[in-house]
Design a protein around this motif. Structure first.
Motif, PDB file in Angstrom:
ATOM      1  N   ARG A   1     -19.605   0.540  36.324  1.00  0.00           N
ATOM      2  CA  ARG A   1     -19.486   1.811  35.602  1.00  0.00           C
ATOM      3  C   ARG A   1     -18.634   1.649  34.349  1.00  0.00           C
ATOM      4  NH1 ARG A   1     -17.778   6.207  39.366  1.00  0.00           N
ATOM      5  NH2 ARG A   1     -19.886   5.846  40.099  1.00  0.00           N
ATOM      6  N   ARG A   2     -17.537   0.925  34.472  1.00  0.00           N
ATOM      7  CA  ARG A   2     -16.651   0.737  33.315  1.00  0.00           C
ATOM      8  C   ARG A   2     -17.353  -0.076  32.226  1.00  0.00           C
ATOM      9  NH1 ARG A   2     -10.473  -0.329  32.983  1.00  0.00           N
ATOM     10  NH2 ARG A   2     -10.220  -0.134  30.744  1.00  0.00           N
ATOM     11  N   ILE A   3     -18.069  -1.112  32.629  1.00  0.00           N
ATOM     12  CA  ILE A   3     -18.803  -1.927  31.648  1.00  0.00           C
ATOM     13  C   ILE A   3     -19.849  -1.064  30.948  1.00  0.00           C
ATOM     14  CG2 ILE A   3     -20.430  -3.845  31.400  1.00  0.00           C
ATOM     15  CD1 ILE A   3     -18.812  -5.268  33.636  1.00  0.00           C
ATOM     16  N   ARG A   4     -20.583  -0.257  31.720  1.00  0.00           N
ATOM     17  CA  ARG A   4     -21.572   0.638  31.126  1.00  0.00           C
ATOM     18  C   ARG A   4     -20.928   1.574  30.113  1.00  0.00           C
ATOM     19  NH1 ARG A   4     -23.043   5.539  34.545  1.00  0.00           N
ATOM     20  NH2 ARG A   4     -20.937   5.938  33.831  1.00  0.00           N
ATOM     21  N   ASP A   5     -19.791   2.176  30.484  1.00  0.00           N
ATOM     22  CA  ASP A   5     -19.110   3.127  29.605  1.00  0.00           C
ATOM     23  C   ASP A   5     -18.605   2.463  28.325  1.00  0.00           C
ATOM     24  OD1 ASP A   5     -19.634   5.047  31.500  1.00  0.00           O
ATOM     25  OD2 ASP A   5     -17.580   5.113  32.292  1.00  0.00           O
ATOM     26  N   VAL A   6     -18.038   1.260  28.445  1.00  0.00           N
ATOM     27  CA  VAL A   6     -17.528   0.546  27.269  1.00  0.00           C
ATOM     28  C   VAL A   6     -18.677   0.193  26.327  1.00  0.00           C
ATOM     29  CG1 VAL A   6     -16.470  -1.627  26.516  1.00  0.00           C
ATOM     30  CG2 VAL A   6     -15.425  -0.303  28.364  1.00  0.00           C
TER      31      VAL A   6
END
Length: 137
Positions: free
Chosen positions: A95-100
């Motif tokens: 999720r964090r990678i997607r958001d970044v």
């Protein structure tokens, strides 16, 4: 000519039996636009199926597809960014990678795509589901 239930719309493949009914009605001499309207398909589909039937008979109306559709490979640019971020920031999750990527790189990628890429690259293992807790324990 009987009015038939609409089929074949929305990019779905019509069954060979259905195509044969369409072709038979067209070959009886019914006008193209009436056949198309009655069967709920495009005039182009009626023409294509009729030409295929004339060239190869009923077997030419069978679907050319077999088995599930192949999965599309991830865009190499997205793949490279996902892998680079995971290697740079090992604790980050999907999720964090997607958001970044969405916020700072303007790359639209789903969390599931990130997970698939990382799994294919051997950077994460697909987690197993934990058993549900028992009621009253």
């Amino acid at each position: 000519m009987a009015n038939r239930k609409r089929q074949g719309r929305g990019g779905r493949e019509a069954a060979a039996e259905y195509k044969l009914l369409v072709v038979q009605e067209r070959m009886k001499g019914s006008p193209l636009d009436e056949v198309a309207r009655a069967f709920g398909v495009s005039g182009a589909a009626v023409q294509k199926w009729t030409a295929a039937f004339r060239k190869g008979g009923p077997s030419a109306l069978a679907s050319k597809r077999s088995g599930p559709r192949p999965k599309h490979a991830a865009n190499p640019v997205i793949r490279d960014h996902v892998v680079a971020l995971k290697r740079e920031h090992e604790p980050w999750g999907t999720r964090r990678i997607r958001d970044v990527l969405a916020r700072f790189e303007a790359l639209g990628v789903s969390e599931q795509q990130v997970q698939q890429i990382l799994h294919a690259e051997g950077l994460i293992e697909t987690p197993t589901r934990a058993p549900a807790p028992h009621a009253g324990s």
